[in-house]
Design a protein around this motif. Structure first.
Motif, mmCIF file in Angstrom:
data_model
loop_
_atom_site.group_PDB
_atom_site.id
_atom_site.type_symbol
_atom_site.label_atom_id
_atom_site.label_comp_id
_atom_site.label_asym_id
_atom_site.label_seq_id
_atom_site.Cartn_x
_atom_site.Cartn_y
_atom_site.Cartn_z
ATOM 1 N N PHE A 17 0.815 -1.207 0.000
ATOM 2 C CA PHE A 17 0.000 0.000 0.000
ATOM 3 C C PHE A 17 0.853 1.263 0.000
ATOM 4 N N THR A 20 1.796 2.110 -3.470
ATOM 5 C CA THR A 20 0.621 2.598 -4.187
ATOM 6 C C THR A 20 0.287 4.033 -3.785
ATOM 7 N N ASN A 76 2.639 5.123 7.002
ATOM 8 C CA ASN A 76 2.099 3.883 6.461
ATOM 9 C C ASN A 76 2.841 2.645 6.938
ATOM 10 N N MET A 174 -6.898 -5.116 2.457
ATOM 11 C CA MET A 174 -6.516 -4.761 1.095
ATOM 12 C C MET A 174 -5.732 -5.910 0.480
ATOM 13 N N THR A 176 -2.883 -6.932 -0.512
ATOM 14 C CA THR A 176 -1.438 -6.728 -0.440
ATOM 15 C C THR A 176 -0.794 -7.958 0.186
ATOM 16 N N PRO A 189 -5.787 -1.858 -3.551
ATOM 17 C CA PRO A 189 -5.003 -0.779 -2.934
ATOM 18 C C PRO A 189 -5.041 0.526 -3.723
#
Length: 232
Positions: A17, A20, A76, A174, A176, A189
């Protein structure tokens, strides 16, 4: 917020993520630092790779020293040990808290003065629907994300006077690597990154990115019986 004139730092941007999110910010015209423990793993054209281990205060301080122009900080970087609170090794439980709580706090403490010095900006903490509801098999992760949510609520009040808006992104699973083993519906994502960056641009405090997050938030008002209906 005009992202085309902003400089963003995304932690954990070498994959998943984080990568992204970095791509989405880059596509909006932002200058983007891609933080990673090993910057050689950053393969996104156009970003500026930077060494950053959020659990290492010296690494965080060095990253703040190298940049100097950040106005958007996206926290993140995360971990997912799969540790439950009763049976797992306590080192795994500590890693979750060191990453999601103390690591996030360390980055904010180092970069908030930089953001304020440039007239203010935004900090986005990538939280989870699991900030609000806990699963025993992921007890350590859920506890750490709940602590990060509380941190987010405190910091948004403390930093508002410096022109810094602190936002939280709540999202379910998500598609991932982190959720590879999860057998449940997962969001794309790229879709969540667009929602998150839209939230940064429009100044939203709390970004509910999918139905899982919205349902978890709604259940809070119902108390224990709504969150955990299986309990006797």
């Amino acid at each position: 917020m005009d992202l085309s004139t902003s400089t963003a730092l995304v932690t954990g941007a070498n994959r998943g993520f984080g990568r992204t999110l970095a791509a989405e910010l880059l596509g909006r015209g932002a200058t983007v630092y891609a933080g990673a423990r090993n910057p050689d793993q950053v393969d996104l054209p156009g970003v500026k790779p930077i060494a950053l281990d959020i659990t290492d205060p010296a690494s965080v301080a060095a990253a703040a020293e190298v940049t100097g122009d950040v106005t958007v900080l996206v926290n993140n970087a995360g971990s997912s040990t799969g540790a439950d609170l009763l049976a797992a090794d306590l080192d795994d439980v500590r890693l979750e808290m060191d990453t999601h709580y103390f690591g996030t706090l360390s980055v904010v403490r180092s970069f908030a003065p930089q953001i304020a010095a440039h007239g203010g900006g935004t900090i986005l903490n990538v939280l989870s629907g699991l900030s609000w509801v806990s699963f025993p098999q992921l007890g350590a992760y859920c506890a750490a994300k709940s602590a990060e949510w509380s941190l987010t609520n405190a910091l948004r009040q403390q930093l508002a006077g410096q022109g810094i808006r602190v936002s939280g992104l709540h999202v379910g699973y998500m598609d991932t690597d982190m959720a590879r083993a999860v057998d449940a519906a997962k969001s794309d994502p790229a879709d969540i990154a667009r929602i998150a960056v839209d939230g940064i641009a429009s100044g939203v405090y709390e970004i509910l990115a999918d139905d899982a997050a919205r349902q978890a938030q709604a259940a809070l008002s119902g108390g224990v019986s709504a969150l955990y209906p299986h309990l006797p």
